[in-house]
Scaffold this motif. Structure first.
Motif, PDB file in Angstrom:
ATOM      1  N   ASP A   1       0.842  -1.184   0.000  1.00 13.60           N
ATOM      2  CA  ASP A   1       0.000   0.000   0.000  1.00 13.60           C
ATOM      3  C   ASP A   1       0.886   1.247   0.000  1.00 13.60           C
ATOM      4  O   ASP A   1       1.819   1.365   0.798  1.00 13.60           O
ATOM      5  CB  ASP A   1      -0.885  -0.034   1.254  1.00 13.60           C
ATOM      6  CG  ASP A   1      -1.922   1.064   1.271  1.00 13.60           C
ATOM      7  OD1 ASP A   1      -1.759   2.055   0.536  1.00 13.60           O
ATOM      8  OD2 ASP A   1      -2.897   0.941   2.047  1.00 13.60           O
ATOM      9  N   LEU A   2       0.573   2.182  -0.900  1.00 17.63           N
ATOM     10  CA  LEU A   2       1.352   3.416  -0.965  1.00 17.63           C
ATOM     11  C   LEU A   2       1.350   4.146   0.367  1.00 17.63           C
ATOM     12  O   LEU A   2       2.363   4.753   0.760  1.00 17.63           O
ATOM     13  CB  LEU A   2       0.779   4.329  -2.056  1.00 17.63           C
ATOM     14  CG  LEU A   2       1.389   5.730  -2.176  1.00 17.63           C
ATOM     15  CD1 LEU A   2       2.865   5.655  -2.526  1.00 17.63           C
ATOM     16  CD2 LEU A   2       0.626   6.558  -3.205  1.00 17.63           C
ATOM     17  N   ASN A   3       0.243   4.086   1.098  1.00 16.04           N
ATOM     18  CA  ASN A   3       0.171   4.780   2.385  1.00 16.04           C
ATOM     19  C   ASN A   3       1.155   4.216   3.396  1.00 16.04           C
ATOM     20  O   ASN A   3       1.608   4.933   4.291  1.00 16.04           O
ATOM     21  CB  ASN A   3      -1.256   4.718   2.936  1.00 16.04           C
ATOM     22  CG  ASN A   3      -2.217   5.574   2.124  1.00 16.04           C
ATOM     23  OD1 ASN A   3      -1.854   6.647   1.673  1.00 16.04           O
ATOM     24  ND2 ASN A   3      -3.427   5.081   1.931  1.00 16.04           N
ATOM     25  N   LEU A   4       1.499   2.928   3.250  1.00 12.80           N
ATOM     26  CA  LEU A   4       2.510   2.349   4.145  1.00 12.80           C
ATOM     27  C   LEU A   4       3.871   2.988   3.893  1.00 12.80           C
ATOM     28  O   LEU A   4       4.645   3.225   4.832  1.00 12.80           O
ATOM     29  CB  LEU A   4       2.592   0.839   3.942  1.00 12.80           C
ATOM     30  CG  LEU A   4       1.311   0.030   4.203  1.00 12.80           C
ATOM     31  CD1 LEU A   4       1.590  -1.463   4.069  1.00 12.80           C
ATOM     32  CD2 LEU A   4       0.756   0.331   5.593  1.00 12.80           C
TER      33      LEU A   4
ATOM     34  N   ARG B   1       4.310   5.998   2.876  1.00  7.13           N
ATOM     35  CA  ARG B   1       4.257   7.342   3.470  1.00  7.13           C
ATOM     36  C   ARG B   1       4.571   7.271   4.967  1.00  7.13           C
ATOM     37  O   ARG B   1       5.253   8.155   5.510  1.00  7.13           O
ATOM     38  CB  ARG B   1       2.878   7.971   3.243  1.00  7.13           C
ATOM     39  CG  ARG B   1       2.555   8.265   1.785  1.00  7.13           C
ATOM     40  CD  ARG B   1       1.248   9.048   1.668  1.00  7.13           C
ATOM     41  NE  ARG B   1       0.849   9.216   0.275  1.00  7.13           N
ATOM     42  CZ  ARG B   1       1.305  10.153  -0.541  1.00  7.13           C
ATOM     43  NH1 ARG B   1       2.207  11.018  -0.086  1.00  7.13           N
ATOM     44  NH2 ARG B   1       0.879  10.243  -1.792  1.00  7.13           N
ATOM     45  N   VAL B   2       4.073   6.232   5.629  1.00  8.97           N
ATOM     46  CA  VAL B   2       4.372   6.050   7.050  1.00  8.97           C
ATOM     47  C   VAL B   2       5.867   5.789   7.241  1.00  8.97           C
ATOM     48  O   VAL B   2       6.499   6.357   8.139  1.00  8.97           O
ATOM     49  CB  VAL B   2       3.530   4.902   7.636  1.00  8.97           C
ATOM     50  CG1 VAL B   2       3.980   4.580   9.062  1.00  8.97           C
ATOM     51  CG2 VAL B   2       2.045   5.262   7.633  1.00  8.97           C
TER      52      VAL B   2
ATOM     53  N   LEU C   1       1.020  12.968   9.363  1.00 15.19           N
ATOM     54  CA  LEU C   1       0.200  12.325   8.337  1.00 15.19           C
ATOM     55  C   LEU C   1      -1.292  12.500   8.586  1.00 15.19           C
ATOM     56  O   LEU C   1      -2.105  12.153   7.718  1.00 15.19           O
ATOM     57  CB  LEU C   1       0.525  10.834   8.267  1.00 15.19           C
ATOM     58  CG  LEU C   1       1.931  10.473   7.762  1.00 15.19           C
ATOM     59  CD1 LEU C   1       2.179   8.985   7.934  1.00 15.19           C
ATOM     60  CD2 LEU C   1       2.092  10.867   6.297  1.00 15.19           C
TER      61      LEU C   1
ATOM     62  N   ILE D   1      -3.066  10.952  10.956  1.00 10.46           N
ATOM     63  CA  ILE D   1      -3.676   9.675  11.363  1.00 10.46           C
ATOM     64  C   ILE D   1      -3.395   9.455  12.837  1.00 10.46           C
ATOM     65  O   ILE D   1      -2.601  10.175  13.456  1.00 10.46           O
ATOM     66  CB  ILE D   1      -3.140   8.495  10.524  1.00 10.46           C
ATOM     67  CG1 ILE D   1      -1.624   8.325  10.721  1.00 10.46           C
ATOM     68  CG2 ILE D   1      -3.467   8.708   9.037  1.00 10.46           C
ATOM     69  CD1 ILE D   1      -1.032   7.123   9.993  1.00 10.46           C
TER      70      ILE D   1
ATOM     71  N   ALA E   1       0.579   0.321  10.640  1.00 11.44           N
ATOM     72  CA  ALA E   1       1.183   0.405   9.313  1.00 11.44           C
ATOM     73  C   ALA E   1       2.648  -0.038   9.368  1.00 11.44           C
ATOM     74  O   ALA E   1       3.127  -0.747   8.474  1.00 11.44           O
ATOM     75  CB  ALA E   1       1.072   1.833   8.784  1.00 11.44           C
TER      76      ALA E   1
ATOM     77  N   ILE F   1       7.204   8.705  -3.938  1.00 12.40           N
ATOM     78  CA  ILE F   1       6.109   9.505  -3.383  1.00 12.40           C
ATOM     79  C   ILE F   1       6.078  10.890  -3.997  1.00 12.40           C
ATOM     80  O   ILE F   1       5.001  11.423  -4.322  1.00 12.40           O
ATOM     81  CB  ILE F   1       6.241   9.575  -1.848  1.00 12.40           C
ATOM     82  CG1 ILE F   1       5.960   8.190  -1.238  1.00 12.40           C
ATOM     83  CG2 ILE F   1       5.287  10.612  -1.266  1.00 12.40           C
ATOM     84  CD1 ILE F   1       6.158   8.108   0.252  1.00 12.40           C
TER      85      ILE F   1
ATOM     86  N   ASP G   1       2.887  12.322  -6.055  1.00 15.15           N
ATOM     87  CA  ASP G   1       2.211  13.539  -5.594  1.00 15.15           C
ATOM     88  C   ASP G   1       2.279  14.654  -6.634  1.00 15.15           C
ATOM     89  O   ASP G   1       1.317  15.395  -6.831  1.00 15.15           O
ATOM     90  CB  ASP G   1       2.859  14.020  -4.284  1.00 15.15           C
ATOM     91  CG  ASP G   1       2.495  13.142  -3.103  1.00 15.15           C
ATOM     92  OD1 ASP G   1       1.543  12.347  -3.231  1.00 15.15           O
ATOM     93  OD2 ASP G   1       3.155  13.252  -2.058  1.00 15.15           O
TER      94      ASP G   1
END
Length: 298
Positions: free
Chosen positions: A4-7, A9-10, A27, A29, A37, A74, A78
């Motif tokens: 997952d791309l969001n992982l 980012r974390v 982030l 969250i 994550a 990323i 973006d």
């Protein structure tokens, strides 16, 4: 392995802040979500990625080895994928293509050209005329940026439209015509010989449809698809022509013709701009539609 791309980012946020709580705050969250994550990343990559060191977290060699590429990926996503495209009229070299009728060129083109030259000086402008069946296709394919004028055949559900203003019609005769005056009688209108202009971009003129519904006949002896020859023909004959008042006013100022009111109240008709749903959210199209509305929507 699919991640997952969001992982990622974390991963980047923890690396840059050195702290799961701070990374979660950056982030937007929760801290448990950031911790979960990180746990998923550790499982996927088979490496702890960060270990506690004092008050913060220190990246492992595995994390160090992928952080630069992670940041690059990323940034590309973006910047090039998720960011909203920007249209800059001052620098664009786009060729704006407008579908206009002959009357549309008289009504729209002078002001449109002047305004575009002011705000988009490097842009080029081209006008074309298309048959009704080609209008929708031209808009869909992006070969036409906008259609301007009276186009009653543009009725497809994926065609957007905006009313700009309304036109009315007038009759035109030569000065000194035996029936010159302020308004024609209906019997004179039917008896006179008419010049008819039929625009090839429409299947039927609004005025023709109105006469048909009203059961009014006229004696058409000359038909043309262009307005250019109209003033000289009217000036040198006893023919009458029905045309948009804007054009009649223009001709009456330059040749020996005069305007006379029709014998019946002819409904006004709307001039609009049309565009395709495919480009409804495109920045260039949004900018162009607003410019056209600012110029003509009154």
């Amino acid at each position: 392995m699919r991640t997952d791309l969001n992982l990622l980012r974390v991963l980047l946020a923890i690396y840059e802040t050195g702290n799961v709580t701070a990374a979660a705050r950056d982030l937007g969250i929760s801290q448990p979500a950031a911790s979960a994550a990180l746990a998923r990343l550790r499982h996927s990559l088979g490496d702890p990625l960060f270990i506690r060191s004092g008050a913060g977290m220190e990246a492992t060699p595995r994390a160090q080895g992928i952080i630069d590429r992670t940041r690059e990926v990323i940034e590309i996503i973006d910047r090039d994928i998720l960011s909203s495209p920007i249209f800059d009229p001052a620098t664009t070299e786009h060729e704006f293509v407008f579908c206009l009728s002959e009357i549309g060129e008289v009504v729209f083109l002078p002001g449109l050209f002047e305004r575009l030259r002011q705000v988009a000086p490097k842009a080029r402008i081209r006008t074309i005329s298309l048959a009704p069946e080609a209008l929708t296709e031209g808009l869909h394919d992006g070969k036409v940026d906008a259609v301007l004028g009276y186009f009653p055949d543009l009725t497809a559900p994926n065609i957007y439209q905006q009313r700009l203003f309304s036109h009315d019609l007038a009759c035109m005769l030569r000065r000194g015509h035996p029936l010159a005056g302020t308004r024609l009688l209906l019997e004179d209108f039917g008896r006179l010989e008419h010049l008819q202009v039929r625009d090839g971009s429409r299947r039927q003129e609004m005025f023709e449809a109105y006469l048909t519904r009203a059961g009014i006949n006229r004696n058409i002896v000359l038909q043309t698809s262009h307005y250019m020859s109209v003033p000289s023909i009217i000036e040198q004959s006893d023919l009458i022509v029905v045309l948009p008042r804007t054009v009649a006013n223009l001709y009456s100022n330059i040749v020996n013709v005069q305007i006379i009111e029709p014998p019946v109240e002819i409904p006004r008709y709307d001039l609009k701009q049309f565009w395709h749903a495919r480009f409804h959210q495109a920045p260039r199209s949004i900018w162009l539609r607003q410019l056209i509305a600012d110029l003509f929507a009154h």
